[in-house]
Design a protein around this motif. Structure first.
Motif, PDB file in Angstrom:
ATOM      1  N   ARG A  56      48.534  45.262  47.351  1.00 37.71           N
ATOM      2  CA  ARG A  56      48.571  45.411  46.002  1.00 37.71           C
ATOM      3  C   ARG A  56      50.108  45.050  45.192  1.00 37.71           C
ATOM      4  O   ARG A  56      49.340  44.305  44.042  1.00 37.71           O
ATOM      5  CB  ARG A  56      48.127  46.933  45.473  1.00 37.71           C
ATOM      6  CG  ARG A  56      47.450  47.293  43.442  1.00 37.71           C
ATOM      7  CD  ARG A  56      47.088  45.869  43.501  1.00 37.71           C
ATOM      8  NE  ARG A  56      46.877  46.437  41.557  1.00 37.71           N
ATOM      9  CZ  ARG A  56      46.245  45.185  41.312  1.00 37.71           C
ATOM     10  NH1 ARG A  56      46.111  43.584  41.903  1.00 37.71           N
ATOM     11  NH2 ARG A  56      45.973  45.385  39.656  1.00 37.71           N
ATOM     12  N   GLU A  71      49.680  41.514  44.773  1.00 36.38           N
ATOM     13  CA  GLU A  71      48.083  40.573  44.169  1.00 36.38           C
ATOM     14  C   GLU A  71      49.004  40.797  42.696  1.00 36.38           C
ATOM     15  O   GLU A  71      48.386  40.095  41.630  1.00 36.38           O
ATOM     16  CB  GLU A  71      47.052  41.654  44.049  1.00 36.38           C
ATOM     17  CG  GLU A  71      46.908  41.860  45.391  1.00 36.38           C
ATOM     18  CD  GLU A  71      45.332  42.684  45.758  1.00 36.38           C
ATOM     19  OE1 GLU A  71      44.176  42.502  46.682  1.00 36.38           O
ATOM     20  OE2 GLU A  71      45.074  43.753  44.650  1.00 36.38           O
ATOM     21  N   HIS A  72      49.143  42.050  42.233  1.00 39.06           N
ATOM     22  CA  HIS A  72      49.776  42.583  40.602  1.00 39.06           C
ATOM     23  C   HIS A  72      50.911  41.387  40.302  1.00 39.06           C
ATOM     24  O   HIS A  72      50.665  40.174  38.860  1.00 39.06           O
ATOM     25  CB  HIS A  72      50.428  43.924  40.590  1.00 39.06           C
ATOM     26  CG  HIS A  72      50.984  44.048  39.551  1.00 39.06           C
ATOM     27  ND1 HIS A  72      49.930  44.372  38.505  1.00 39.06           N
ATOM     28  CD2 HIS A  72      52.591  43.604  38.696  1.00 39.06           C
ATOM     29  CE1 HIS A  72      51.103  44.824  37.336  1.00 39.06           C
ATOM     30  NE2 HIS A  72      52.440  44.574  37.880  1.00 39.06           N
ATOM     31  N   GLU A 101      48.953  38.265  39.292  1.00 34.89           N
ATOM     32  CA  GLU A 101      47.504  38.003  38.287  1.00 34.89           C
ATOM     33  C   GLU A 101      48.305  37.580  37.556  1.00 34.89           C
ATOM     34  O   GLU A 101      47.952  37.958  36.423  1.00 34.89           O
ATOM     35  CB  GLU A 101      46.934  39.353  38.123  1.00 34.89           C
ATOM     36  CG  GLU A 101      46.637  39.810  39.515  1.00 34.89           C
ATOM     37  CD  GLU A 101      46.106  41.181  39.627  1.00 34.89           C
ATOM     38  OE1 GLU A 101      46.196  42.119  39.058  1.00 34.89           O
ATOM     39  OE2 GLU A 101      44.946  41.425  40.753  1.00 34.89           O
ATOM     40  N   HIS A 102      50.040  38.155  37.448  1.00 33.93           N
ATOM     41  CA  HIS A 102      51.124  37.852  36.045  1.00 33.93           C
ATOM     42  C   HIS A 102      51.629  36.708  36.547  1.00 33.93           C
ATOM     43  O   HIS A 102      52.886  36.304  35.537  1.00 33.93           O
ATOM     44  CB  HIS A 102      51.324  39.000  35.902  1.00 33.93           C
ATOM     45  CG  HIS A 102      51.023  40.133  35.353  1.00 33.93           C
ATOM     46  ND1 HIS A 102      50.305  41.201  36.118  1.00 33.93           N
ATOM     47  CD2 HIS A 102      50.643  41.491  34.275  1.00 33.93           C
ATOM     48  CE1 HIS A 102      49.413  41.986  35.483  1.00 33.93           C
ATOM     49  NE2 HIS A 102      49.820  42.433  34.403  1.00 33.93           N
ATOM     50  N   ARG A 155      45.545  30.616  38.150  1.00 33.89           N
ATOM     51  CA  ARG A 155      44.094  31.477  38.931  1.00 33.89           C
ATOM     52  C   ARG A 155      44.407  32.084  39.987  1.00 33.89           C
ATOM     53  O   ARG A 155      44.904  31.651  41.025  1.00 33.89           O
ATOM     54  CB  ARG A 155      43.834  30.253  38.924  1.00 33.89           C
ATOM     55  CG  ARG A 155      42.829  29.171  37.212  1.00 33.89           C
ATOM     56  CD  ARG A 155      42.451  27.781  37.617  1.00 33.89           C
ATOM     57  NE  ARG A 155      41.555  28.081  38.440  1.00 33.89           N
ATOM     58  CZ  ARG A 155      40.762  26.713  39.222  1.00 33.89           C
ATOM     59  NH1 ARG A 155      41.890  25.771  39.243  1.00 33.89           N
ATOM     60  NH2 ARG A 155      40.091  26.646  40.419  1.00 33.89           N
ATOM     61  N   TRP A 156      43.559  33.130  40.267  1.00 35.87           N
ATOM     62  CA  TRP A 156      43.442  33.335  41.601  1.00 35.87           C
ATOM     63  C   TRP A 156      42.587  34.139  42.067  1.00 35.87           C
ATOM     64  O   TRP A 156      41.251  34.689  41.323  1.00 35.87           O
ATOM     65  CB  TRP A 156      44.760  34.847  41.556  1.00 35.87           C
ATOM     66  CG  TRP A 156      44.388  36.077  40.254  1.00 35.87           C
ATOM     67  CD1 TRP A 156      45.020  36.077  38.873  1.00 35.87           C
ATOM     68  CD2 TRP A 156      43.324  36.958  40.691  1.00 35.87           C
ATOM     69  NE1 TRP A 156      44.738  37.034  38.555  1.00 35.87           N
ATOM     70  CE2 TRP A 156      43.433  37.577  38.748  1.00 35.87           C
ATOM     71  CE3 TRP A 156      42.891  37.029  41.157  1.00 35.87           C
ATOM     72  CZ2 TRP A 156      42.694  38.894  38.645  1.00 35.87           C
ATOM     73  CZ3 TRP A 156      42.387  38.713  41.300  1.00 35.87           C
ATOM     74  CH2 TRP A 156      42.281  39.335  40.200  1.00 35.87           C
ATOM     75  N   THR A 157      42.279  34.169  42.938  1.00 32.63           N
ATOM     76  CA  THR A 157      41.224  34.957  44.304  1.00 32.63           C
ATOM     77  C   THR A 157      41.784  35.965  44.950  1.00 32.63           C
ATOM     78  O   THR A 157      42.944  34.926  46.046  1.00 32.63           O
ATOM     79  CB  THR A 157      39.894  33.831  44.514  1.00 32.63           C
ATOM     80  OG1 THR A 157      39.494  33.093  43.165  1.00 32.63           O
ATOM     81  CG2 THR A 157      39.106  35.461  44.909  1.00 32.63           C
ATOM     82  N   HIS A 158      41.567  37.180  44.984  1.00 31.82           N
ATOM     83  CA  HIS A 158      41.860  38.186  46.267  1.00 31.82           C
ATOM     84  C   HIS A 158      41.267  38.019  47.142  1.00 31.82           C
ATOM     85  O   HIS A 158      39.800  38.975  47.355  1.00 31.82           O
ATOM     86  CB  HIS A 158      42.437  39.755  45.594  1.00 31.82           C
ATOM     87  CG  HIS A 158      43.264  39.498  44.501  1.00 31.82           C
ATOM     88  ND1 HIS A 158      44.660  38.967  44.499  1.00 31.82           N
ATOM     89  CD2 HIS A 158      43.699  39.452  43.580  1.00 31.82           C
ATOM     90  CE1 HIS A 158      44.867  39.122  44.030  1.00 31.82           C
ATOM     91  NE2 HIS A 158      44.967  39.909  42.869  1.00 31.82           N
ATOM     92  N   ASP A 176      37.360  32.721  39.981  1.00 39.50           N
ATOM     93  CA  ASP A 176      38.635  33.293  38.989  1.00 39.50           C
ATOM     94  C   ASP A 176      38.938  34.788  39.063  1.00 39.50           C
ATOM     95  O   ASP A 176      37.591  35.113  38.660  1.00 39.50           O
ATOM     96  CB  ASP A 176      38.918  32.623  37.986  1.00 39.50           C
ATOM     97  CG  ASP A 176      39.219  30.766  38.698  1.00 39.50           C
ATOM     98  OD1 ASP A 176      39.635  30.441  39.525  1.00 39.50           O
ATOM     99  OD2 ASP A 176      38.889  30.554  37.479  1.00 39.50           O
ATOM    100  N   LYS A 177      39.624  35.028  39.109  1.00 43.83           N
ATOM    101  CA  LYS A 177      40.408  36.806  38.819  1.00 43.83           C
ATOM    102  C   LYS A 177      39.208  37.740  39.567  1.00 43.83           C
ATOM    103  O   LYS A 177      38.434  38.435  39.180  1.00 43.83           O
ATOM    104  CB  LYS A 177      40.547  37.191  37.478  1.00 43.83           C
ATOM    105  CG  LYS A 177      40.966  36.327  36.689  1.00 43.83           C
ATOM    106  CD  LYS A 177      40.918  36.299  35.042  1.00 43.83           C
ATOM    107  CE  LYS A 177      42.090  36.051  33.674  1.00 43.83           C
ATOM    108  NZ  LYS A 177      42.357  36.144  33.130  1.00 43.83           N
ATOM    109  N   ALA A 222      38.859  39.819  43.050  1.00 38.68           N
ATOM    110  CA  ALA A 222      38.505  40.293  44.149  1.00 38.68           C
ATOM    111  C   ALA A 222      37.669  41.365  45.178  1.00 38.68           C
ATOM    112  O   ALA A 222      36.979  41.463  45.163  1.00 38.68           O
ATOM    113  CB  ALA A 222      39.592  41.575  43.672  1.00 38.68           C
TER     114      ALA A 222
END
Length: 294
Positions: A123, A126-127, A130-131, A135-138, A192-193, A195
C-alpha cells in the motif's frame, strides 16, 4: 488505446508473472522492453529488447524506462524503503504504471493502518504511485499458484509434503491470468485509477492443493502436518527461502485460519473474457517442475 509504436517496460521479466506479461504483450503491436540483472540468462523471446539493470539501482531504472509509454512494475522487496527512489526514477520518463501489488492490501486504509506487513509495504508503494502524476492501475492478486513450487523438492523426492497449517484456505491464482489482466490494463483504455482484486476460481486448503498436484503427476501425494516450530526450522534450513520472510509467512497462515474463508472474484473473466484457470490447470502446466529427475 492506440498501441502502435508504444513501448512497454516489464520489470521482473524473468519471474513467473513478468515472463508471462512480456510473452503476452508480444501478441499485441507494442514494443516490449525487459529489465533484468542477467540478460544472458534471461531466455526471453528475440523480439524482447533486454536491458541489463537492477530495480534497486535508480540509474539502471532511469536508463531502462527512458522512451517508454508504460511500465509493468513488480515489487520484489519485503519493505517499501526503495519505493520513493523507484517512483522518482519512473515519473519523468513514462506515462503509466501497472503495479503488481498484493491481495493483502485493504481498501480505505493508509499504509500505516494496513493490518498485515505485506499489505503495509504494497500500500505504501501504491500511495507513492498514486501521487506521482502517472496514470496507474493496481493489481491485487490472491495467493500465487506458483507458491506451491516451494514444495517441489519434497515432491520430487517423495509422496509426502510436510508443512504447517495445512488447513489454511486460499484461492490460488495462475500467473498467466495475472498477466492477462496486466496486458489489458497496459494496452486498453478504461483502467486508470482502478485497483483490481484477482483470485483463482476455487478456495483450496494447502492439503487439497497437494492432492491436486498429485493428480496432475499421476501420483498419490499427501500432506503431513508439522508443528509451527518444526516448519519454521525446515524453512530456515532452505537456502532458497528468505529467512526474513519465514515468520511473516507462518504468522500469515495462522491469521488466515482465524479469519473468514477467502471470497473468490470474477474479475479475471470480466476483464479478459476468459475464466480464471483452476489449480489443476496450473499443475498440468508446471508438472515438469515437480517430476522426479533422473
Amino acid at each position: 488505446m492506440d498501441t502502435a509504436q508504444r513501448t512497454i517496460l516489464v520489470t521482473g521479466a524473468t519471474g513467473n508473472v513478468g515472463r508471462q506479461v512480456a510473452s503476452q504483450l508480444l501478441t499485441t503491436d507494442v514494443r516490449v522492453r525487459a529489465l533484468t540483472r542477467s540478460p544472458a540468462a534471461a531466455d526471453l523471446p528475440d523480439r524482447v529488447e533486454v536491458r541489463q539493470g537492477d530495480l534497486s539501482v535508480p540509474r539502471d531504472l532511469e536508463e531502462a524506462v527512458r522512451g517508454t509509454d508504460a511500465v509493468f512494475l513488480m515489487w520484489p522487496f519485503h519493505t517499501a524503503d526503495r519505493a520513493p527512489a523507484v517512483v522518482d526514477a519512473l515519473a519523468p520518463h513514462t506515462n503509466q504504471v501497472v503495479f503488481l501489488s498484493s491481495g493483502a492490501v485493504r481498501d480505505g486504509l493508509t499504509p500505516g493502518q494496513q493490518p498485515h506487513p505485506v499489505g503495509r509495504c504494497h500500500r505504501a508503494v501504491e500511495h507513492l504511485i498514486e501521487h506521482s502524476g502517472l496514470r496507474w492501475t493496481h493489481l491485487r492478486p490472491s495467493t500465487f499458484a506458483a507458491n506451491t513450487l516451494w514444495w517441489a523438492d519434497q515432491i520430487r523426492s517423495g509422496d509426502v509434503v510436510r508443512g504447517a497449517y495445512g488447513a489454511v484456505p486460499m484461492a490460488p491464482l495462475h500467473e498467466a491470468d495475472i498477466a492477462a489482466v496486466a496486458v489489458r490494463a497496459l494496452t486498453e483504455d478504461g483502467h486508470d485509477k482502478a485497483a483490481y482484486t484477482l483470485t483463482g476460481p476455487d478456495v483450496l486448503t494447502q492439503a487439497e492443493q497437494v492432492h491436486i498436484i498429485g493428480e496432475a503427476l499421476g501420483r498419490p501425494l499427501r500432506w503431513d502436518e508439522l508443528s509451527r516450530e518444526a516448519a519454521r526450522r525446515r524453512l530456515l534450513a532452505d537456502d532458497a527461502f528468505p529467512d526474513s520472510f519465514v515468520n511473516v509467512l507462518l504468522d500469515t497462515f495462522a491469521e488466515m485460519l482465524d479469519t473468514p474463508r477467502p471470497v473468490t472474484t470474477t474479475t479475471v473473466e470480466e476483464l479478459t473474457g476468459i475464466p480464471a484457470r483452476p489449480l489443476s490447470h496450473w499443475a498440468v502446466d508446471h508438472a515438469v517442475d515437480f517430476r522426479r529427475r533422473p
